[in-house]
Design a protein around this motif. Structure first.
Motif, PDB file in Angstrom:
ATOM      1  N   THR A 110      -4.059  -2.931  -1.177  1.00  0.00           N
ATOM      2  CA  THR A 110      -2.978  -2.503  -2.052  1.00  0.00           C
ATOM      3  C   THR A 110      -3.552  -1.974  -3.356  1.00  0.00           C
ATOM      4  N   SER A 111      -2.799  -1.106  -4.003  1.00  0.00           N
ATOM      5  CA  SER A 111      -3.206  -0.592  -5.308  1.00  0.00           C
ATOM      6  C   SER A 111      -2.713  -1.484  -6.438  1.00  0.00           C
ATOM      7  N   GLY A 112      -1.736  -2.328  -6.151  1.00  0.00           N
ATOM      8  CA  GLY A 112      -1.147  -3.180  -7.181  1.00  0.00           C
ATOM      9  C   GLY A 112      -1.821  -4.523  -7.273  1.00  0.00           C
TER      10      GLY A 112
ATOM     11  N   THR B 250       2.951  -7.031  -2.624  1.00  0.00           N
ATOM     12  CA  THR B 250       2.147  -7.460  -1.480  1.00  0.00           C
ATOM     13  C   THR B 250       1.118  -8.502  -1.911  1.00  0.00           C
ATOM     14  N   HIS B 251       0.546  -8.303  -3.074  1.00  0.00           N
ATOM     15  CA  HIS B 251      -0.407  -9.284  -3.616  1.00  0.00           C
ATOM     16  C   HIS B 251       0.267 -10.659  -3.741  1.00  0.00           C
TER      17      HIS B 251
ATOM     18  N   THR C 118      -0.469  -5.014   3.745  1.00  0.00           N
ATOM     19  CA  THR C 118      -0.391  -3.717   3.081  1.00  0.00           C
ATOM     20  C   THR C 118       1.045  -3.424   2.677  1.00  0.00           C
ATOM     21  N   PRO C 119       1.229  -2.760   1.554  1.00  0.00           N
ATOM     22  CA  PRO C 119       2.573  -2.281   1.245  1.00  0.00           C
ATOM     23  C   PRO C 119       2.919  -1.081   2.131  1.00  0.00           C
TER      24      PRO C 119
ATOM     25  N   TYR D 246       5.888   5.682   4.490  1.00  0.00           N
ATOM     26  CA  TYR D 246       6.029   5.412   5.927  1.00  0.00           C
ATOM     27  C   TYR D 246       4.736   4.967   6.592  1.00  0.00           C
ATOM     28  N   SER D 247       3.752   4.566   5.817  1.00  0.00           N
ATOM     29  CA  SER D 247       2.450   4.245   6.377  1.00  0.00           C
ATOM     30  C   SER D 247       1.779   3.126   5.592  1.00  0.00           C
ATOM     31  N   MET D 248       0.617   2.708   6.089  1.00  0.00           N
ATOM     32  CA  MET D 248      -0.196   1.716   5.396  1.00  0.00           C
ATOM     33  C   MET D 248      -0.809   2.330   4.142  1.00  0.00           C
ATOM     34  N   SER D 249      -1.318   1.499   3.266  1.00  0.00           N
ATOM     35  CA  SER D 249      -1.969   1.968   2.039  1.00  0.00           C
ATOM     36  C   SER D 249      -3.232   2.759   2.365  1.00  0.00           C
TER      37      SER D 249
END
Length: 167
Positions: free
Chosen positions: A9-11, A16-17, A70-71, A75-78
């Motif tokens: 994840t980017s967050g 998600t974290h 993953t978030p 429409y897809s995974m990170s």
């Protein structure tokens, strides 16, 4: 059962974290956060074979179950998770024995997103890749999160997910 969570994840403190932290607290799972690793995209010449991907896979072989977290992005995974899945190709070419050591480990997926639901195409790449690598896919749980108030749903979802992977 030893459980690993691979988190893409980017967050750093995103939804998600937080879901993964709840899962780790309830299950005793070990979290492998891609933000702590230098994993390069797949290349056919394997110029990146000295990055963190192969050492991470070696660590993951010590677990019975792997949760991919993953978030839902477009429409897809990170992107981080996609790079990881692309790099699994290394385990089919230059590191076949290491790839074979994953055979039989079970897998599942946890995800969050803003939408009320998720498209089937979201889960399919992970499920199909796991099956191709002979890593049975136990299932997926998705949590709609639009604010921190939705974090209250996490404990119940984690409980359901743990029942799923232990069955």
């Amino acid at each position: 059962m030893k459980i690993a969570i691979v988190l893409g994840t980017s967050g750093e403190q995103g939804n998600t974290h937080h879901l993964v932290q709840e899962f780790a607290a309830q299950s005793g799972a070990t979290v492998f956060d891609f933000s702590k690793y230098d994993i390069s995209y797949y290349d056919y010449q394997h110029h990146n074979r000295n990055d963190d991907f192969l050492p991470l896979i070696k660590e993951l072989t010590g677990f019975d179950h792997i949760v991919f977290a993953t978030p839902l992005y477009w429409y897809s995974m990170s992107a981080q998770m996609k790079v990881f899945f692309d790099r699994l190709s290394d385990l089919l070419t230059i590191e076949k024995d290491l790839g074979r050591s994953l055979k039989g480990k079970t897998t599942s997926m946890l995800s969050t997103g803003n939408n009320a639901g998720f498209p089937e195409c979201f889960v399919e790449p992970i499920r199909l890749t796991a099956e191709y690598m002979h890593m049975p896919f136990k299932g997926h749980h998705y949590v709609q999160t639009q604010s921190e108030a939705d974090y209250g749903k996490f404990a119940e979802v984690v409980d359901e997910h743990l029942r799923l992977i232990r069955s």
